[in-house]
Design a protein around this motif. Structure first.
Motif, PDB file in Angstrom:
ATOM      1  N   MET A   1       0.840  -1.190   0.000  1.00 51.43           N
ATOM      2  CA  MET A   1       0.000   0.000   0.000  1.00 51.43           C
ATOM      3  C   MET A   1       0.881   1.249   0.000  1.00 51.43           C
ATOM      4  N   ASP A   2       0.326   2.329  -0.542  1.00 47.06           N
ATOM      5  CA  ASP A   2       1.076   3.583  -0.580  1.00 47.06           C
ATOM      6  C   ASP A   2       1.291   4.119   0.834  1.00 47.06           C
ATOM      7  N   PRO A   3       2.438   4.741   1.073  1.00 45.45           N
ATOM      8  CA  PRO A   3       2.699   5.280   2.413  1.00 45.45           C
ATOM      9  C   PRO A   3       1.877   6.519   2.713  1.00 45.45           C
ATOM     10  N   PHE A   4       1.465   6.636   3.992  1.00 42.26           N
ATOM     11  CA  PHE A   4       0.849   7.863   4.484  1.00 42.26           C
ATOM     12  C   PHE A   4       1.937   8.928   4.643  1.00 42.26           C
ATOM     13  N   GLU A   5       1.507  10.163   4.892  1.00 42.44           N
ATOM     14  CA  GLU A   5       2.471  11.244   5.104  1.00 42.44           C
ATOM     15  C   GLU A   5       3.391  10.928   6.280  1.00 42.44           C
ATOM     16  N   SER A   6       2.840  10.389   7.356  1.00 51.12           N
ATOM     17  CA  SER A   6       3.661  10.069   8.519  1.00 51.12           C
ATOM     18  C   SER A   6       4.700   8.997   8.178  1.00 51.12           C
ATOM     19  N   GLU A   7       4.333   8.054   7.322  1.00 54.70           N
ATOM     20  CA  GLU A   7       5.280   7.008   6.928  1.00 54.70           C
ATOM     21  C   GLU A   7       6.351   7.559   5.988  1.00 54.70           C
ATOM     22  N   LEU A   8       5.981   8.505   5.151  1.00 52.86           N
ATOM     23  CA  LEU A   8       6.980   9.157   4.296  1.00 52.86           C
ATOM     24  C   LEU A   8       8.029   9.878   5.137  1.00 52.86           C
ATOM     25  N   ARG A   9       7.612  10.439   6.277  1.00 53.66           N
ATOM     26  CA  ARG A   9       8.579  11.115   7.146  1.00 53.66           C
ATOM     27  C   ARG A   9       9.591  10.124   7.723  1.00 53.66           C
ATOM     28  N   VAL A  10       9.163   8.912   7.983  1.00 55.11           N
ATOM     29  CA  VAL A  10      10.092   7.896   8.484  1.00 55.11           C
ATOM     30  C   VAL A  10      11.096   7.528   7.395  1.00 55.11           C
ATOM     31  N   ILE A  11      10.621   7.344   6.163  1.00 55.79           N
ATOM     32  CA  ILE A  11      11.527   7.053   5.049  1.00 55.79           C
ATOM     33  C   ILE A  11      12.525   8.191   4.874  1.00 55.79           C
ATOM     34  N   GLU A  12      12.032   9.418   4.907  1.00 48.70           N
ATOM     35  CA  GLU A  12      12.919  10.578   4.746  1.00 48.70           C
ATOM     36  C   GLU A  12      13.953  10.643   5.865  1.00 48.70           C
ATOM     37  N   ALA A  13      13.561  10.325   7.084  1.00 49.91           N
ATOM     38  CA  ALA A  13      14.506  10.358   8.208  1.00 49.91           C
ATOM     39  C   ALA A  13      15.619   9.344   8.004  1.00 49.91           C
ATOM     40  N   ALA A  14      15.282   8.152   7.506  1.00 51.24           N
ATOM     41  CA  ALA A  14      16.311   7.144   7.239  1.00 51.24           C
ATOM     42  C   ALA A  14      17.238   7.599   6.116  1.00 51.24           C
TER      43      ALA A  14
END
Length: 235
Positions: A1-14
């Motif tokens: 499933m596509d990531p939510f905005e909050s999940e995109l922030r986790v990817i960006e942090a990594a």
């Protein structure tokens, strides 16, 4: 499933932490994990010939040190512009045992996608002694109804919910609101045979429309599949 905005922030942090690596061959991968309060924890791997821990292992320990509780989302990325990457088999097993409801970011031909960790290890061994706190996800639109007790059931497909204590979390909620609850009963019914009473519908609700809504939510759901009717309460 596509990531939510909050999940995109986790990817960006990594990815942001991984971009700072490269000068030390002992630390080449970064991981980020979000807890139920919306706090993002970050860490790097420790490469060593004796079997140094992956970045996911380190961030799990770091989050535990901070008293984070269950983790909701995990992502990892490599140095040298390698981008984010899926976890190895050992990390998948550890996440399944310690954080069984975590969503993991993986790269695909269609971009970033989120996977329940249990879907990344089919037919896996499960370590019950881990005694992990479970999470039950809801759309953020249901927060008020769950919080005031007007919503006390939910119907799930291919989701191993069992009776016991849970933390109720609300997906992509900017306030990261959470509630402590208890799943009191789970009953399974074949979709095409489920009645309005079994689905716990309110008077006037149409069971055929309800089935149609479930099919829209779960495109892989067939009439012959079983769905679970989950009853819960706040504690």
């Amino acid at each position: 499933m596509d990531p939510f905005e909050s999940e995109l922030r986790v990817i960006e942090a990594a990815e942001e932490l991984a971009a700072t690596l490269g000068g030390d061959k002992n630390h080449t991968v970064a991981a980020a994990a979000m807890d139920t309060n919306g706090v993002i924890h970050r860490a790097v791997n420790v490469y060593h010939f004796t079997g140094g821990p992956c970045a996911e292992f380190v961030v799990i320990g770091l989050a535990a040190t901070a008293g984070a509780g269950p983790l909701v989302t995990m992502a990892a990325a490599g140095d040298g512009g390698r981008g984010f990457m899926p976890p190895c088999g050992r990390c998948r097993q550890a996440m399944l045992d310690i954080h069984p409801d975590i969503m993991v970011a993986v790269p695909t031909d269609n971009g970033s996608q989120m996977r329940p960790v249990r879907k990344m290890l089919p037919d896996t061994y499960f370590f019950p002694e881990a005694d992990s706190r479970r999470l039950l996800r809801f759309s953020k639109t249901y927060y008020d109804a769950v919080a005031n007790g007007t919503k006390v059931t939910t119907v799930r497909f291919d989701d191993p919910v069992v009776p016991g204590p849970y933390i109720f979390i609300f997906e992509d909620d900017a306030e990261h609101r959470r509630l402590d609850g208890m799943v009191t009963k789970v009953q399974h019914y074949r979709l095409d045979q489920m009645t309005a009473e079994q689905a716990c519908l309110t008077p006037g609700e149409c069971v055929d429309e309800f089935r149609g809504g479930l099919r829209a939510r779960y495109p892989e759901l067939s009439d012959q599949d079983e769905v679970g009717v989950v009853e819960f309460e706040l504690i």
